[in-house]
Write a protein that holds these residues in place. Structure first.
Motif, PDB file in Angstrom:
ATOM      1  N   PRO B  71       0.825  -1.208   0.000  1.00 28.56           N
ATOM      2  CA  PRO B  71       0.000   0.000   0.000  1.00 28.56           C
ATOM      3  C   PRO B  71       0.864   1.264   0.000  1.00 28.56           C
ATOM      4  O   PRO B  71       2.012   1.254   0.447  1.00 28.56           O
ATOM      5  N   THR B  72       0.301   2.339  -0.528  1.00 29.22           N
ATOM      6  CA  THR B  72       0.974   3.633  -0.447  1.00 29.22           C
ATOM      7  C   THR B  72       0.794   4.169   0.962  1.00 29.22           C
ATOM      8  O   THR B  72      -0.325   4.221   1.469  1.00 29.22           O
ATOM      9  N   LEU B  73       1.871   4.545   1.585  1.00 28.80           N
ATOM     10  CA  LEU B  73       1.773   4.984   2.975  1.00 28.80           C
ATOM     11  C   LEU B  73       2.109   6.455   3.160  1.00 28.80           C
ATOM     12  O   LEU B  73       2.035   6.985   4.254  1.00 28.80           O
ATOM     13  N   HIS B  74       2.519   7.115   2.061  1.00 28.33           N
ATOM     14  CA  HIS B  74       2.890   8.521   2.202  1.00 28.33           C
ATOM     15  C   HIS B  74       1.698   9.329   2.699  1.00 28.33           C
ATOM     16  O   HIS B  74       0.570   9.076   2.321  1.00 28.33           O
ATOM     17  N   MET B  75       1.976  10.309   3.559  1.00 31.00           N
ATOM     18  CA  MET B  75       0.882  11.047   4.194  1.00 31.00           C
ATOM     19  C   MET B  75       1.102  12.542   4.109  1.00 31.00           C
ATOM     20  O   MET B  75       2.219  13.004   3.872  1.00 31.00           O
ATOM     21  N   SER B  76       0.021  13.273   4.315  1.00 36.01           N
ATOM     22  CA  SER B  76       0.186  14.709   4.504  1.00 36.01           C
ATOM     23  C   SER B  76      -0.536  15.114   5.782  1.00 36.01           C
ATOM     24  O   SER B  76      -1.644  14.652   6.060  1.00 36.01           O
ATOM     25  N   PHE B  77       0.129  15.943   6.564  1.00 34.27           N
ATOM     26  CA  PHE B  77      -0.437  16.462   7.804  1.00 34.27           C
ATOM     27  C   PHE B  77      -0.656  17.951   7.623  1.00 34.27           C
ATOM     28  O   PHE B  77       0.300  18.691   7.398  1.00 34.27           O
ATOM     29  N   SER B  78      -1.907  18.403   7.721  1.00 36.17           N
ATOM     30  CA  SER B  78      -2.087  19.840   7.630  1.00 36.17           C
ATOM     31  C   SER B  78      -2.658  20.380   8.925  1.00 36.17           C
ATOM     32  O   SER B  78      -3.523  19.759   9.552  1.00 36.17           O
ATOM     33  N   GLY B  79      -2.149  21.528   9.313  1.00 33.02           N
ATOM     34  CA  GLY B  79      -2.593  22.144  10.553  1.00 33.02           C
ATOM     35  C   GLY B  79      -1.668  23.281  10.912  1.00 33.02           C
ATOM     36  O   GLY B  79      -0.586  23.417  10.333  1.00 33.02           O
ATOM     37  N   ASN B  80      -2.102  24.083  11.864  1.00 30.88           N
ATOM     38  CA  ASN B  80      -1.302  25.232  12.260  1.00 30.88           C
ATOM     39  C   ASN B  80      -0.066  24.804  13.051  1.00 30.88           C
ATOM     40  O   ASN B  80       0.007  23.675  13.516  1.00 30.88           O
ATOM     41  N   PRO B  81       0.897  25.723  13.208  1.00 30.53           N
ATOM     42  CA  PRO B  81       2.108  25.380  13.946  1.00 30.53           C
ATOM     43  C   PRO B  81       1.779  24.933  15.374  1.00 30.53           C
ATOM     44  O   PRO B  81       0.829  25.417  15.980  1.00 30.53           O
ATOM     45  N   GLY B  82       2.567  23.998  15.863  1.00 32.39           N
ATOM     46  CA  GLY B  82       2.434  23.581  17.248  1.00 32.39           C
ATOM     47  C   GLY B  82       1.213  22.741  17.538  1.00 32.39           C
ATOM     48  O   GLY B  82       0.819  22.586  18.688  1.00 32.39           O
ATOM     49  N   THR B  83       0.608  22.150  16.505  1.00 28.64           N
ATOM     50  CA  THR B  83      -0.568  21.317  16.756  1.00 28.64           C
ATOM     51  C   THR B  83      -0.182  19.850  16.888  1.00 28.64           C
ATOM     52  O   THR B  83      -1.049  18.979  16.881  1.00 28.64           O
ATOM     53  N   GLY B  84       1.111  19.587  16.966  1.00 25.74           N
ATOM     54  CA  GLY B  84       1.537  18.219  17.270  1.00 25.74           C
ATOM     55  C   GLY B  84       1.871  17.364  16.068  1.00 25.74           C
ATOM     56  O   GLY B  84       1.957  16.155  16.181  1.00 25.74           O
ATOM     57  N   LYS B  85       2.126  17.981  14.906  1.00 22.96           N
ATOM     58  CA  LYS B  85       2.377  17.199  13.700  1.00 22.96           C
ATOM     59  C   LYS B  85       3.667  16.386  13.821  1.00 22.96           C
ATOM     60  O   LYS B  85       3.692  15.192  13.513  1.00 22.96           O
ATOM     61  N   THR B  86       4.728  17.046  14.281  1.00 21.43           N
ATOM     62  CA  THR B  86       6.002  16.333  14.412  1.00 21.43           C
ATOM     63  C   THR B  86       5.875  15.209  15.432  1.00 21.43           C
ATOM     64  O   THR B  86       6.364  14.094  15.216  1.00 21.43           O
ATOM     65  N   THR B  87       5.208  15.515  16.530  1.00 16.39           N
ATOM     66  CA  THR B  87       5.046  14.529  17.589  1.00 16.39           C
ATOM     67  C   THR B  87       4.289  13.303  17.081  1.00 16.39           C
ATOM     68  O   THR B  87       4.681  12.166  17.349  1.00 16.39           O
ATOM     69  N   VAL B  88       3.229  13.549  16.311  1.00 12.97           N
ATOM     70  CA  VAL B  88       2.445  12.435  15.777  1.00 12.97           C
ATOM     71  C   VAL B  88       3.254  11.658  14.739  1.00 12.97           C
ATOM     72  O   VAL B  88       3.210  10.421  14.694  1.00 12.97           O
ATOM     73  N   ALA B  89       4.035  12.371  13.931  1.00 17.12           N
ATOM     74  CA  ALA B  89       4.865  11.696  12.921  1.00 17.12           C
ATOM     75  C   ALA B  89       5.815  10.707  13.592  1.00 17.12           C
ATOM     76  O   ALA B  89       6.036   9.599  13.103  1.00 17.12           O
ATOM     77  N   LEU B  90       6.341  11.120  14.726  1.00 17.25           N
ATOM     78  CA  LEU B  90       7.253  10.263  15.485  1.00 17.25           C
ATOM     79  C   LEU B  90       6.536   8.989  15.923  1.00 17.25           C
ATOM     80  O   LEU B  90       7.068   7.881  15.813  1.00 17.25           O
ATOM     81  N   LYS B  91       5.297   9.150  16.368  1.00 11.55           N
ATOM     82  CA  LYS B  91       4.510   7.991  16.805  1.00 11.55           C
ATOM     83  C   LYS B  91       4.194   7.090  15.615  1.00 11.55           C
ATOM     84  O   LYS B  91       4.234   5.867  15.719  1.00 11.55           O
ATOM     85  N   ILE B  92       3.884   7.714  14.485  1.00 12.48           N
ATOM     86  CA  ILE B  92       3.555   6.929  13.287  1.00 12.48           C
ATOM     87  C   ILE B  92       4.758   6.122  12.834  1.00 12.48           C
ATOM     88  O   ILE B  92       4.622   4.967  12.418  1.00 12.48           O
ATOM     89  N   ALA B  93       5.931   6.706  12.942  1.00 12.88           N
ATOM     90  CA  ALA B  93       7.145   5.979  12.567  1.00 12.88           C
ATOM     91  C   ALA B  93       7.255   4.718  13.422  1.00 12.88           C
ATOM     92  O   ALA B  93       7.545   3.629  12.905  1.00 12.88           O
ATOM     93  N   GLY B  94       6.990   4.859  14.713  1.00  6.13           N
ATOM     94  CA  GLY B  94       7.033   3.706  15.609  1.00  6.13           C
ATOM     95  C   GLY B  94       5.976   2.679  15.234  1.00  6.13           C
ATOM     96  O   GLY B  94       6.229   1.465  15.241  1.00  6.13           O
ATOM     97  N   LEU B  95       4.817   3.178  14.872  1.00  3.92           N
ATOM     98  CA  LEU B  95       3.696   2.314  14.502  1.00  3.92           C
ATOM     99  C   LEU B  95       4.021   1.504  13.240  1.00  3.92           C
ATOM    100  O   LEU B  95       3.834   0.289  13.196  1.00  3.92           O
TER     101      LEU B  95
END
Ligand SMILES: Nc1ncnc2c1ncn2[C@@H]1O[C@H](COP(=O)(O)OP(=O)(O)OP(=O)(O)O)[C@@H](O)[C@H]1O
Lengths: 139, 304
Positions: B71-95
């Motif tokens: 499956p294609t797993l590439h994603m896009s995260f949209s949202g304002n600064p500081g809404t946790g995008k980097t933090t969630v990306a880190l969790k997704i990497a673990g997942l």
């Protein structure tokens, strides 16, 4: 004549998956990896051309396989080898080196006999392919 | 020949137990951690849970010999600064690592400057270096739209985009790319770069936090640093959040983190100036309302 040298010279050529696994083993040991290529298979030719810089900080072997495929696009008819360097002794020493690409046709080596003083014979070998200038040897 | 061997190897089981996979793969742990460590973000958490189930089922199907293409797993995260995008990306990497979709599970976070060079011939090697570092893991490109500068037709960003697209397509098994940034700019970016849009399977929107959520985040951060609010300082924090939100450059949770860092500075000053003789841990970890009220925000100024 199939040219062999390096760590796995007694084995058949590796598949990309097998190359990936060997490279991962090197990375997991903390070794840097280099891709080198040549069209001069003489066994005493130790200095092959480097394909880019050695790779020090890629955690996954896919990075090396990726570069290998880039190198194959340009030098697919040459010999390509992967070399792993260990810097833990304080200098870079080769831990492992193996051929990952070879020309489809390998014409082999010519044996030269030169008669020297006292009817002694001096032997040397030269690759048939190196009669042609560098760059136009394997097509 | 080889294909037949592959198939034989793939179909090694005749039954799978999804619940067991869910636990034993560690996916359950990560989702739980995601739930507990991140305040709010309900829509994001739901999307991630859905995606995790899909991927888990895909893996199970694969083991039963029901081969589907990866499956294609590439994603896009949209949202304002500081809404946790980097933090969630880190969790997704673990997942993705636990699910077996990436081999290493590390996160490489970059912006335009890490990919695009300064002169001709500089960009391709730079982009490739980054891509190689990210292989086996997740590449997070913050403010991805800055790669594309249509107003300058000789911008080197285009070169980076082309390499990126190529690798996203050809090396799908080697890395997952997450593009992040403001929603409207991301939308425009995808409009003018259909290549990206078609290669990205998952779009996730990150909503702004409510004031209550930000206060909760503040508490989590403070206790994470081994400090404590009391009733009055908590009220001060709530007031701070309300005022700070109306100011320019408000960056959700990041603004909170910065405010707390400055409050700690003032707290240290206060503790140092007021203390005579030995003091205990309680005193050293208490954040008082004055530590917050001294912020420039309360005197009409702007906090960064
Ligand atoms: N829901 C949350 N709960 C707790 N802490 C959070 C939450 N969201 C964000 N944070 C914290 O806020 C800070 C900023 O978050 P993060 O860097 O993930 O934001 P971002 O959306 O990636 O911002 P940017 O794209 O501008 O870099 C981090 O320190 C993170 O730990």
């Amino acid at each position: 004549m199939r040219v062999t040298q390096g760590t796995f010279s007694f084995l058949p050529d590796f598949t990309d998956q097998q190359i990936h696994e060997q490279v991962q083993y090197c990375i997991d040991n903390g070794w840097a990896l280099s891709i080198e290529h040549t069209d001069d298979p003489h066994p005493r030719n130790t200095y092959w051309e480097m394909w880019g810089h050695p790779m020090f900080d890629n955690p996954d072997a896919a990075a090396v396989v990726y570069e290998l495929n880039e190198c194959r696009k340009v030098y697919g008819s040459h010999y390509i080898k992967i070399v792993a360097f260990d810097s833990s002794p304080g200098w870079e020493s080769i831990r492992l080196s193996f051929i990952v690409n070879r020309p489809t046709e390998e014409p082999g080596f010519k044996l030269n006999r030169t008669e020297i003083k006292g009817r002694n014979i001096q032997y040397s070998i030269s690759p048939y392919s190196s009669d042609k200038p560098q760059g136009s040897r394997y097509k | 020949m080889e294909n037949e061997d592959d198939k034989k190897e793939l179909k090694t089981v005749s039954k799978v137990n999804l619940k067991e996979d869910f636990q034993s793969s560690g996916v359950a742990d990560i989702l739980l951690e995601l739930d507990n460590s991140l305040i709010g973000l309900e829509p994001v958490k739901t999307r991630i849970r859905e995606t995790a189930s899909l991927l888990l089922v895909d893996k199970a199907r694969e083991r039963l010999g029901l081969v589907n293409e990866s499956p294609t797993l590439h994603m896009s995260f949209s949202g304002n600064p500081g809404t946790g995008k980097t933090t969630v990306a880190l969790k997704i990497a673990g997942l993705l690592y636990r699910l077996g979709y990436v081999r290493k599970g590390h996160l490489v976070s970059v912006t335009r400057d890490d990919l695009v060079g300064q002169y001709i011939g500089h960009t391709a090697p730079k982009t490739k270096e980054v891509l190689k570092k990210a292989m086996g893991g997740v590449l997070f490109i913050d403010e991805a739209y800055y790669l594309y500068r249509p107003e300058n037709e000789r911008d080197y960003g285009q070169e980076a985009i082309e390499i990126l697209l190529q690798v996203m397509e050809n090396n799908r098994d080697d890395l997952v790319v997450v593009l992040a940034g403001y929603k409207d700019k991301m939308d425009k970016f995808f409009e003018s770069n259909p290549g990206f849009r078609s290669r990205i399977a998952h779009h996730i929107d990150f909503p702004d936090y409510s004031n209550d959520e930000l206060l909760e985040i503040a508490e989590v951060m403070v206790s994470g640093m081994n400090y404590k609010f009391n009733k009055k300082s908590k009220e001060a924090m709530a007031e701070y959040i309300e005022m700070r939100r109306k100011q320019p450059h408000f960056a959700n949770a990041r603004s909170i983190r910065n405010a707390i860092d400055r409050a700690r500075l003032r707290q240290a000053n206060r503790v140092f100036n007021n203390s005579e003789g030995p003091i205990g841990a309680t005193f050293l970890s208490q954040i008082e309302d004055v530590d917050i009220m001294q912020s420039r925000v309360f005197s009409g100024g702007i906090d960064k």
